[in-house]
Design a protein around this motif. Structure first.
Motif, short mmCIF file in Angstrom:
data_model
loop_
_atom_site.label_atom_id
_atom_site.label_comp_id
_atom_site.label_asym_id
_atom_site.label_seq_id
_atom_site.Cartn_x
_atom_site.Cartn_y
_atom_site.Cartn_z
N PHE A 26 50.85 -7.52 -32.79
CA PHE A 26 51.92 -6.72 -32.19
C PHE A 26 51.35 -5.45 -31.55
O PHE A 26 51.77 -5.06 -30.46
N GLN A 27 50.39 -4.83 -32.23
CA GLN A 27 49.78 -3.60 -31.72
C GLN A 27 49.04 -3.87 -30.40
O GLN A 27 49.14 -3.09 -29.45
N LYS A 28 48.33 -4.98 -30.35
CA LYS A 28 47.59 -5.33 -29.12
C LYS A 28 48.56 -5.57 -27.96
O LYS A 28 48.35 -5.05 -26.86
N GLY A 29 49.62 -6.33 -28.21
CA GLY A 29 50.59 -6.61 -27.16
C GLY A 29 51.29 -5.35 -26.68
O GLY A 29 51.49 -5.16 -25.48
N PHE A 30 51.65 -4.48 -27.63
CA PHE A 30 52.35 -3.24 -27.28
C PHE A 30 51.49 -2.37 -26.36
O PHE A 30 51.96 -1.89 -25.32
N HIS A 31 50.23 -2.18 -26.73
CA HIS A 31 49.37 -1.29 -25.95
C HIS A 31 48.91 -1.91 -24.63
O HIS A 31 48.48 -1.19 -23.73
N LEU A 32 48.99 -3.24 -24.51
CA LEU A 32 48.70 -3.88 -23.23
C LEU A 32 49.78 -3.56 -22.20
O LEU A 32 49.48 -3.33 -21.02
N SER A 33 51.03 -3.55 -22.62
CA SER A 33 52.13 -3.39 -21.67
C SER A 33 52.64 -1.96 -21.54
O SER A 33 53.11 -1.56 -20.48
N VAL A 34 52.54 -1.17 -22.62
CA VAL A 34 53.19 0.15 -22.62
C VAL A 34 52.52 1.14 -21.69
O VAL A 34 53.14 2.09 -21.22
N ILE A 35 51.24 0.92 -21.37
CA ILE A 35 50.48 1.90 -20.59
C ILE A 35 50.94 1.96 -19.13
O ILE A 35 50.75 2.97 -18.45
N SER A 36 51.56 0.89 -18.64
CA SER A 36 51.94 0.86 -17.22
C SER A 36 53.07 1.83 -16.89
O SER A 36 53.06 2.47 -15.85
N SER A 37 54.05 1.96 -17.77
CA SER A 37 55.21 2.81 -17.50
C SER A 37 54.86 4.29 -17.36
O SER A 37 55.28 4.94 -16.40
N PRO A 38 54.08 4.88 -18.29
CA PRO A 38 53.79 6.31 -18.17
C PRO A 38 52.56 6.63 -17.33
O PRO A 38 52.11 7.78 -17.32
N SER A 39 51.99 5.64 -16.64
CA SER A 39 50.74 5.88 -15.91
C SER A 39 50.83 7.03 -14.89
O SER A 39 49.91 7.84 -14.79
N PRO A 40 51.95 7.18 -14.12
CA PRO A 40 52.02 8.33 -13.20
C PRO A 40 52.01 9.67 -13.95
O PRO A 40 51.42 10.65 -13.47
N TYR A 41 52.65 9.71 -15.12
CA TYR A 41 52.71 10.94 -15.90
C TYR A 41 51.35 11.28 -16.50
O TYR A 41 50.97 12.45 -16.57
N ILE A 42 50.62 10.24 -16.92
CA ILE A 42 49.28 10.48 -17.49
C ILE A 42 48.34 10.98 -16.41
O ILE A 42 47.53 11.89 -16.64
N LYS A 43 48.43 10.41 -15.21
CA LYS A 43 47.59 10.87 -14.10
C LYS A 43 47.91 12.32 -13.75
O LYS A 43 47.00 13.12 -13.47
N SER A 44 49.19 12.66 -13.78
CA SER A 44 49.58 14.05 -13.52
C SER A 44 49.05 14.97 -14.61
O SER A 44 48.59 16.09 -14.33
N PHE A 45 49.07 14.50 -15.86
CA PHE A 45 48.55 15.29 -16.97
C PHE A 45 47.04 15.48 -16.83
O PHE A 45 46.51 16.57 -17.09
N ILE A 46 46.33 14.44 -16.41
CA ILE A 46 44.88 14.54 -16.20
C ILE A 46 44.59 15.62 -15.16
O ILE A 46 43.68 16.45 -15.33
N ASN A 47 45.37 15.60 -14.10
CA ASN A 47 45.21 16.60 -13.04
C ASN A 47 45.43 18.02 -13.57
O ASN A 47 44.62 18.93 -13.33
N GLY A 48 46.51 18.21 -14.33
CA GLY A 48 46.82 19.53 -14.88
C GLY A 48 45.83 19.97 -15.94
O GLY A 48 45.46 21.15 -16.03
N SER A 49 45.39 19.01 -16.76
CA SER A 49 44.44 19.32 -17.83
C SER A 49 43.10 19.76 -17.25
O SER A 49 42.47 20.71 -17.74
N TRP A 50 42.66 19.09 -16.20
CA TRP A 50 41.39 19.45 -15.55
C TRP A 50 41.49 20.88 -15.00
O TRP A 50 40.56 21.68 -15.18
N THR A 51 42.60 21.17 -14.35
CA THR A 51 42.80 22.51 -13.79
C THR A 51 42.83 23.57 -14.89
O THR A 51 42.26 24.65 -14.75
N TYR A 52 43.49 23.28 -16.00
CA TYR A 52 43.63 24.22 -17.12
C TYR A 52 42.26 24.56 -17.72
O TYR A 52 41.99 25.72 -18.04
N HIS A 53 41.40 23.55 -17.86
CA HIS A 53 40.12 23.76 -18.53
C HIS A 53 39.01 24.22 -17.59
O HIS A 53 38.12 24.98 -18.00
N TYR A 54 39.04 23.73 -16.34
CA TYR A 54 37.91 24.00 -15.44
C TYR A 54 38.26 24.92 -14.27
O TYR A 54 37.39 25.29 -13.49
#
Length: 491
Positions: A26-54
């Motif tokens: 169940f854990q494998k199946g969940f993490h295979l599919s769940v990552i697609s929905s928040p992918s735009p938000y994670i990319k935005s977070f990566i962008n903001g996190s990089w700016t915050y630290h560097y």
């Protein structure tokens, strides 16, 4: 069918299957599919996190590279997790390895959750690697634990539940990712941590369950504890026949330790089993499921389905996969493994060919896209009914105790390498061949169907020793032991 279902009612095994499944595949199946929905938000977070630290804004290529690393680290974690299956199951037992896997998942969840308040995209990378490790280890240990805890007459029905929970996990990931649930920017880290609740439950409950009976007797030599484990799982009884069968296998194995991957690949008596795994798992990953995922959005859009409703149609596909996977589990002991496998691959091959035609003709009629939508549903039904579930059961059944962990290690490595390889070459394949790539997938499925129909022995109701003998009796053209001019089995 009623007699088989009675075996699961009135004993502790149903709770065992549920707890093991929710903390396993169940854990494998969940993490295979769940990552697609928040992918735009994670990319935005990566962008903001990089700016915050560097202090500077990362370029688009930098964000893309980090996102790609996040995907690759999950696959790398799965590969390494699969490679540890034999060592951990041999030293910790099946239950110990499962508990360790749940503990690692909890650690990964804590790291994932605190990544957002600490503005650290690096922690997401670490968490995804650990989650991948858990998917590679836990999925395989789950299947081994089930197979070694089941009587042979319902072994297929029990082991197929590993595929049922994988499908259920993918559906849960899709459902939780809906905007109405947790698919919002402010909740993406909670969404990615959601399934770990079941790992916590497993950590609390699983210690009260027995170790796998076959492991207790064959590897640890404790007949009395094996009998107690069988009684705990399946209810009162002396289980004389089951214990005698295990003792017979133990006598064949002797004092030899659990075999490694190289032992598996070098043993000439296991070449047909290894080839069977190569064909089946290769066909599963190169069957075109990924192509269906990529094309489905476009196909649904052209069929006139509103863009904001496509996610619900996709959810419907997930529901179909779960229901058909469960039906397959109910049929496997009556129909057999071979029929479900070659029928599944054969149906997938035919549907892929029809999808190729429908995609080519979609501009000639407004009805064609709707036909393609139906074909996509049918493809998933054939996939879930046979290859997706029965492959796990076969891996459990065609190897004796000393080789089983190495076999799951082998299939795990195959699966994760093929997952990474397909992820790399698939965009180029689609770009070069367009809809004609479905012809290639159709051929792969057809080859697998023919191999299973003509070569693969049936394993229903047989002991691992009997199945091994079936494989030894396969004769190939040109074999010095057989002057026949064709390939044959004992079937």
């Amino acid at each position: 069918m009623k007699n088989l279902l009675k075996e699961l009612v009135g004993c502790n095994v149903l709770v065992f299957i549920l707890v093991l499944g929710l903390g396993g595949t169940f854990q494998k199946g969940f993490h295979l599919s769940v990552i697609s929905s928040p992918s735009p938000y994670i990319k935005s977070f990566i962008n903001g996190s990089w700016t915050y630290h560097y202090g500077d804004v990362p370029g688009e290529k930098t964000v893309t590279f980090i996102w790609s690393a996040l995907v690759v680290l999950y696959a790398l974690g799965g590969l390494i997790g699969s490679m540890t299956v034999r060592y951990l199951t041999s030293h910790l037992g099946r239950k110990g390895a499962m508990l360790l896997n749940s503990a690692i998942s909890v650690v990964a969840t804590v790291i994932m959750y605190i990544s957002k308040p600490t503005y650290s995209f690096e922690l997401i990378l670490v968490a995804r690697f650990l989650i991948g490790f858990g998917a590679g280890l836990g999925g395989n240990v789950h299947a081994i634990y089930l197979g070694e805890s089941s009587p042979k007459k319902i072994r297929g029905m029990v082991t197929v539940t590993a595929a049922n929970f994988l499908s259920l996990g993918k559906l849960a990931g899709q459902f939780a990712g809906l905007r109405e649930i947790l698919g919002r920017e402010e909740w993406w880290n909670i969404l990615l941590c959601l399934s770990t609740f079941f790992c916590v439950v497993q950590l609390v409950v699983l210690p009260f369950f027995p170790e796998a009976p076959r492991y207790i007797l064959i590897e640890k030599g404790n007949t009395e504890q094996c009998k107690k484990a069988l009684q705990w799982l399946w209810g009162p009884g002396d289980y004389k026949l089951e214990i005698e069968e295990m003792l017979e296998e133990q006598a064949v194995i002797g004092e030899e330790p659990s075999k490694g991957l190289m032992d598996l690949l070098r043993d000439k008596h296991l070449r047909w089993q290894v080839l069977s795994l190569l064909v089946i798992y290769g066909a599963i990953h190169f069957s075109g499921v990924s192509a269906i995922t990529v094309y489905s959005f476009k196909i649904f859009l052209e069929a006139g389905i509103p863009e904001d409703m496509i996610r619900y149609v996709t959810l419907g596909i997930g529901v179909s996969e779960v229901l058909v996977s469960m039906t397959s589990g109910l049929l496997i002991e009556s129909v057999g493994r071979r029929v479900l496998m070659w029928g599944g691959f054969g149906g997938m091959s035919a549907i892929m060919a029809l999808i190729t035609v429908s995609l080519y003709l979609q501009d000639y009629s407004s009805v064609i896209p709707y036909i393609t939508v139906i074909l996509i549903f049918l493809f998933i039904i054939f996939y879930a009914a046979g290859p997706a579930g029965v492959g796990i059961s076969l891996t459990n059944e065609i190897f004796i105790q000393s080789y089983r962990p190495a076999a799951f290690m082998f299939t795990g490595i195959l699966s994760w390498l093929e997952f990474g390889m397909l992820g790399f070459i698939f965009p180029f394949l689609i770009d070069a061949l367009k809809s004609l790539s479905f012809v290639l997938f159709s051929c792969v499925c057809l080859i697998a169907a023919l191999y299973i129909f003509f070569i693969l022995p049936e394993t229903k109701g047989k002991t691992p020793l009997e199945i091994s003998l079936e494989y030894k009796n396969i004769r190939a053209c040109g074999s010095p032991k057989d002057d026949a001019m064709c390939l044959e089995t004992r079937l």
